[in-house]
Design a protein around this motif. Structure first.
Motif, PDB file in Angstrom:
ATOM      1  N   LEU B  57       0.808  -1.223   0.000  1.00 42.01           N
ATOM      2  CA  LEU B  57       0.000   0.000   0.000  1.00 42.01           C
ATOM      3  C   LEU B  57       0.842   1.273   0.000  1.00 42.01           C
ATOM      4  O   LEU B  57       0.613   2.193  -0.790  1.00 42.01           O
ATOM      5  N   HIS B  58       1.834   1.300   0.893  1.00 38.65           N
ATOM      6  CA  HIS B  58       2.572   2.554   1.027  1.00 38.65           C
ATOM      7  C   HIS B  58       3.340   2.905  -0.252  1.00 38.65           C
ATOM      8  O   HIS B  58       3.537   4.077  -0.571  1.00 38.65           O
ATOM      9  N   HIS B  60       2.249   2.364  -3.324  1.00 36.93           N
ATOM     10  CA  HIS B  60       1.254   2.990  -4.210  1.00 36.93           C
ATOM     11  C   HIS B  60       0.937   4.420  -3.757  1.00 36.93           C
ATOM     12  O   HIS B  60       0.857   5.338  -4.575  1.00 36.93           O
ATOM     13  N   ILE B  61       0.758   4.567  -2.456  1.00 38.07           N
ATOM     14  CA  ILE B  61       0.397   5.893  -1.933  1.00 38.07           C
ATOM     15  C   ILE B  61       1.503   6.909  -2.222  1.00 38.07           C
ATOM     16  O   ILE B  61       1.254   8.016  -2.732  1.00 38.07           O
ATOM     17  N   SER B  64       1.615   7.896  -5.904  1.00 37.26           N
ATOM     18  CA  SER B  64       0.566   8.843  -6.295  1.00 37.26           C
ATOM     19  C   SER B  64       0.823  10.228  -5.723  1.00 37.26           C
ATOM     20  O   SER B  64       0.678  11.240  -6.408  1.00 37.26           O
ATOM     21  N   LEU B  65       1.210  10.246  -4.446  1.00 40.58           N
ATOM     22  CA  LEU B  65       1.499  11.531  -3.799  1.00 40.58           C
ATOM     23  C   LEU B  65       2.594  12.288  -4.536  1.00 40.58           C
ATOM     24  O   LEU B  65       2.526  13.494  -4.740  1.00 40.58           O
ATOM     25  N   TRP B 192      -5.763  15.708  -8.278  1.00 42.12           N
ATOM     26  CA  TRP B 192      -6.146  14.360  -7.845  1.00 42.12           C
ATOM     27  C   TRP B 192      -7.047  13.683  -8.864  1.00 42.12           C
ATOM     28  O   TRP B 192      -6.854  12.517  -9.202  1.00 42.12           O
ATOM     29  N   LEU B 207      -2.478   4.592  -6.899  1.00 43.61           N
ATOM     30  CA  LEU B 207      -3.839   4.226  -6.518  1.00 43.61           C
ATOM     31  C   LEU B 207      -4.680   3.883  -7.744  1.00 43.61           C
ATOM     32  O   LEU B 207      -5.512   2.980  -7.698  1.00 43.61           O
ATOM     33  N   ALA B 226      -9.201   1.202  -2.435  1.00 40.71           N
ATOM     34  CA  ALA B 226      -8.382   2.203  -3.152  1.00 40.71           C
ATOM     35  C   ALA B 226      -9.139   3.525  -3.259  1.00 40.71           C
ATOM     36  O   ALA B 226      -8.553   4.612  -3.107  1.00 40.71           O
ATOM     37  N   TRP B 229      -8.835   5.441  -0.168  1.00 35.15           N
ATOM     38  CA  TRP B 229      -7.534   6.107  -0.028  1.00 35.15           C
ATOM     39  C   TRP B 229      -7.399   7.339  -0.915  1.00 35.15           C
ATOM     40  O   TRP B 229      -6.766   8.317  -0.522  1.00 35.15           O
ATOM     41  N   VAL B 230      -7.998   7.290  -2.071  1.00 33.85           N
ATOM     42  CA  VAL B 230      -8.008   8.503  -2.901  1.00 33.85           C
ATOM     43  C   VAL B 230      -8.701   9.624  -2.141  1.00 33.85           C
ATOM     44  O   VAL B 230      -8.226  10.765  -2.072  1.00 33.85           O
ATOM     45  N   LEU B 233      -6.472  10.890   0.843  1.00 32.92           N
ATOM     46  CA  LEU B 233      -5.345  11.735   0.406  1.00 32.92           C
ATOM     47  C   LEU B 233      -5.846  13.077  -0.116  1.00 32.92           C
ATOM     48  O   LEU B 233      -5.271  14.130   0.188  1.00 32.92           O
TER      49      LEU B 233
END
Ligand code: ATP
Ligand code: MG
Lengths: 265, 256
Positions: B57-58, B60-61, B64-65, B192, B207, B226, B229-230, B233
């Motif tokens: 997960l981290h 992917h996060i 994206s970030l 985003w 994500l 997912a 999480w979008v 964030l």
């Protein structure tokens, strides 16, 4: 020497020919260190006259000169107290007053001293770090006045500067302005709707006609003030009770009323 | 906690309970189409511990970030100065505005094919698309912010003998700041939106990549996870921006 001179000033807004004639031949000479008040019906072009001296506007024809030089643009030498204050909302009281002084390059120590002086004078002590939106309208107006005075300009242009003040504060400010202008006289162009205020403050009162504005009459107050010894009275209400004052007031009111009459017809 | 946020919390809580009841108690919702809380929980466990769609997960996060941060920062560091210039100089406005009139109606997502054609399926293409999406609101709002400065403010500045540089930094920018922040907020939201869309088209991580793979795997639990999480964030970066705005604009009168 910093007198103001209007010579045959015409101002037409919009296209020539079809435009609105706002000023139609304004002639007025204000001597160095003289205090002149302009009174006249709403919309007659008082603010327009002041804006031309400030350098924000230009005559369509004729000329506006300060110190025998045609006004080219704004300058801190011609400080303006705006009808709508025009403070910087993002600066606190202290910084609003300090901004012009910094631009002028006044040294830090003197700057602080001058700002403290005017903050005290205007009754703003304790509000140095307040933002304009946290102040009442009258307080904002006092900040605007302090900002202009602190510049120590040769010409002071004031557009209904006491309009938003309550009666008591207005009186304090008027007496203060008289005191200032006796101690440290400068050339002042002062616009007001208050006939009494104009007589109390000014050396001469210029009366304007309704639009298209011209100077209809100039009342010379200073000789009367001197001969009748107005300045021996510290309080404005005492001066306003004097027969010589009442006489002038009645005269100016009558003159203004003729203008209103024509406008309403 | 304020009354408003309590009400908000209660609403969210009620929705969660409703979700639980409809999927796991009454079975009104078919969990093959919309996942139950349990499904999401399983998906969460899988991607956090073992990974999914090429990474945990981290990874992917962070991916994206990173893309959002780069696209957004790049866009505003070009967009805000350009907006200031257009707002202040009639000539710059006359020069640049026509370009905007052409670009503005193009939805940011329509740039994706061209970006991929130019830059491939890597990060650069996504940053470019985010840039276009965030750039337009940044410019437009800064520009209108400067344009709408009240005339007496500008006149007061001129009367006070403000030098050119100070006029920009101490008058124009602060006066336009509330509008600039509106631009930043819209730019962030656009970033985003565009990021997820760009990652859906093709990505190695992020994500949008999770969403894409989970859709092919027919894995609703992972899709919803997912999406959550979008939202998290998007919400937290917007919140950060709001905090920065409050810090930067103590002089703005808050409503209510
Ligand atoms: N920028 C402008 N464009 C068009 N017309 C204008 C402009 N500025 C002023 N005028 C017009 O000129 C006339 C005089 O305006 P001005 O503001 O000088 O009046 P004033 O005597 O100061 O009035 P008040 O006492 O209400 O403040 C008004 O009729 C106004 O509509
Ligand atoms: Mg006026």
């Amino acid at each position: 020497m910093s007198g103001i001179r209007f010579d045959a000033v015409r101002r037409i807004y919009g296209h020539e020919g079809r435009g609105i004639v706002t000023l139609d031949g304004v002639d007025l000479a204000i001597a160095d260190r003289e205090f002149v008040a302009i009174v006249g019906p709403s919309g007659c072009g008082k603010t327009t006259c002041l804006r031309m001296v400030a350098g924000f506007d230009r005559p369509t024809s004729g000329s506006v000169k300060v110190d025998d030089v045609v006004v080219g643009g704004p300058s801190p030498e011609r400080a303006v107290v705006f009808q709508q204050f025009a403070l910087f909302p993002w600066k606190n009281v202290f910084d609003n007053i300090a901004f012009g002084l910094r631009n002028k390059g006044v040294a830090e120590a003197e700057r602080r001293e001058r700002i403290a002086h005017y903050i005290k004078l205007m009754g703003l002590a304790g509000y140095e770090t307040a933002f304009p939106h946290q102040l009442s309208g009258g307080m904002q107006q006092r900040v605007a006045i302090a900002r202009a005075y602190a510049l120590d300009p040769v010409v002071l242009l004031m557009d209904e500067p006491f309009g938003a003040l309550d009666a008591q504060t207005r009186v304090v400010m008027q007496e203060e302005l008289v005191r200032l202008s006796r101690v440290n006289p400068r050339t002042v162009l002062f616009i007001t709707h208050g006939v009494e205020e104009a007589i109390y403050l000014a050396d001469r009162v210029a009366i304007m006609t309704r639009r298209p504005g011209r100077i209809k009459e100039i009342v010379n107050v200073k000789p009367i003030r001197t001969s009748e010894n107005w300045d021996q009275h510290a309080k404005i209400e005492d001066v306003m009770d004097l027969p010589s004052f009442v006489h002038l007031r009645t005269h100016i009111w009558k003159s203004l009323r003729e203008e209103k009459g024509v406008e309403g017809a | 906690m304020s009354r408003r946020s309590l009400i908000g919390l209660a609403t969210v809580g009620a929705l969660l309970v409703l979700w639980y009841v409809l999927t796991m108690v009454t079975g009104t919702i078919n969990t093959g189409r919309f996942p139950s809380p349990d499904d999401v929980w399983v998906a969460a466990g899988q991607i956090v511990a073992k990974g999914y769609a090429n990474g945990r997960l981290h990874i992917h996060i962070l991916h994206s970030l990173k893309l959002v941060a780069m696209g957004f920062l790049f866009a505003i560091s070009v967009g805000v100065p350009l907006g200031l210039l257009m707002g202040w100089s009639r000539r710059a406005e006359a020069l640049i505005n026509p370009i905007f009139l052409v670009i503005r109606p193009i939805p940011p997502l329509a740039w994706i094919p061209l970006a991929i054609l130019w830059l491939g399926l890597g990060d650069a293409a996504k940053i470019m698309v985010i840039f276009f999406a965030a750039f337009v609101p940044a410019v437009i709002n800064t520009y209108t912010g400067v344009r709408n400065i009240a005339t007496p403010i500008i006149e007061a500045a001129r009367m006070l003998g403000t030098p050119r540089l100070a006029l920009v930094s101490e008058v124009l920018v602060p006066a336009a700041m509330p509008s600039i922040f509106t631009g930043l907020r819209l730019a962030l939201q656009a970033s985003w939106t565009t990021l997820v869309a760009a990652e859906l088209v093709g990505a190695v991580a992020g994500l949008g990549r999770i969403l894409n793979v989970a859709q092919q795997d027919l894995y609703p639990g992972m899709i919803l996870f997912a999406m959550i999480w979008v939202a998290i964030l998007g919400w937290s970066t917007t919140k950060l921006l709001a905090i920065a705005e409050q810090r930067a604009l103590p002089w703005v009168q808050v409503r209510g």
